[in-house]
Design an enzyme around this catalytic site. Structure first.
Site, mmCIF file in Angstrom:
data_model
loop_
_atom_site.group_PDB
_atom_site.id
_atom_site.type_symbol
_atom_site.label_atom_id
_atom_site.label_comp_id
_atom_site.label_asym_id
_atom_site.label_seq_id
_atom_site.Cartn_x
_atom_site.Cartn_y
_atom_site.Cartn_z
ATOM 1 N N ALA A 70 0.856 -1.254 0.173
ATOM 2 C CA ALA A 70 0.055 -0.111 -0.090
ATOM 3 C C ALA A 70 0.893 1.329 -0.130
ATOM 4 C CB ALA A 70 -0.942 0.017 1.345
ATOM 5 N N ASP A 71 0.504 2.355 -0.622
ATOM 6 C CA ASP A 71 1.175 3.733 -0.644
ATOM 7 C C ASP A 71 -0.094 4.506 -0.158
ATOM 8 O OD1 ASP A 71 3.713 5.214 -0.924
ATOM 9 O OD2 ASP A 71 2.098 6.112 -2.230
ATOM 10 N N THR A 72 0.148 5.413 0.824
ATOM 11 C CA THR A 72 -0.953 6.320 1.351
ATOM 12 C C THR A 72 -0.160 7.899 1.194
ATOM 13 O OG1 THR A 72 -1.740 5.024 2.693
ATOM 14 C CG2 THR A 72 -2.501 7.309 3.159
ATOM 15 N N THR A 106 -5.164 6.382 -0.752
ATOM 16 C CA THR A 106 -4.417 5.012 -0.571
ATOM 17 C C THR A 106 -4.255 3.998 -2.031
ATOM 18 O OG1 THR A 106 -4.467 5.288 1.693
ATOM 19 C CG2 THR A 106 -3.672 2.967 0.690
ATOM 20 N N GLY A 107 -3.153 3.431 -2.410
ATOM 21 C CA GLY A 107 -3.287 2.484 -3.614
ATOM 22 C C GLY A 107 -2.926 1.349 -3.036
#
Length: 192
Positions: A70-72, A106-107
């Site tokens: 995840a990336d936020t 978020t991805g």
């Protein structure tokens, strides 16, 4: 059930997985340069980085393991607010956010072997107006220093939030409902 690997050093993401009953997972953190091509929208940016993390993490995993990355990021007027460099940078960010609406994206990528699925979640957060003294007091807690946008909604940063439209857990760094639906497509059911 296949072994779950969380490719993130974030203690908040680890806590969130445990909250929904995923106790038996490994943490393996790949080294990834968090860069992205110009011209992407906020959801595209976090999706791109999440996919890059999953690609790097796959080298640390077997093809049978299910990898979650995840990336936020926090965006104000389309501009990215990362983690603050220091206390003055945290004050700059929090001052810009106070009394205004911003978006947290978020991805999330779930990957097993060569099969991957990436989706993005966006939540709008509105900060209440806050005085400089309140913002400095918050910064002194140390909480803002390792968080995108210089606040944590799950801690004292909640005292700055007037309204949230969207997934609360997304703002913490992992949209749980979206993740659970993605995991179902890999045969992992968190309910039943």
């Amino acid at each position: 059930m296949a072994k779950i690997v969380l490719a993130s050093a974030s203690p908040r993401r680890q806590e969130l997985l445990r909250r929904v009953g995923l106790e038996d997972f490994d943490v393996r953190v790949p080294e990834v340069e968090e860069t992205f091509p110009e011209g992407l929208t906020p959801p595209e940016v976090v999706s791109y980085i999440s996919r890059e993390k999953a690609e790097a993490a796959s080298a640390l995993c077997t093809p049978e393991e299910i990898v979650i990355t995840a990336d936020t990021m926090v965006f104000l007027d389309g501009q990215r607010l990362g983690k603050p460099r220091d206390e003055s940078d945290a004050l700059r960010m929090l001052t810009a956010l106070q009394g205004r609406r911003h978006t947290v994206c978020t991805g999330v990528t779930v990957r097993r072997g060569d099969r991957g699925l990436t989706e993005a979640e966006s939540s709008d957060v509105c900060f209440r107006p806050a005085s400089r003294e309140e913002l400095l007091a918050y910064i002194r807690t140390g909480e803002p220093m390792d968080k995108a946008g210089a606040y944590g909604i799950q801690g004292k940063g909640a005292l700055l939030v007037e309204r949230l439209d969207g997934d609360f857990f997304n703002v913490m760094g992992l949209p749980l409902l979206r993740l659970s639906r993605m995991l179902e497509r890999f045969g992992v059911r968190l309910l039943g």
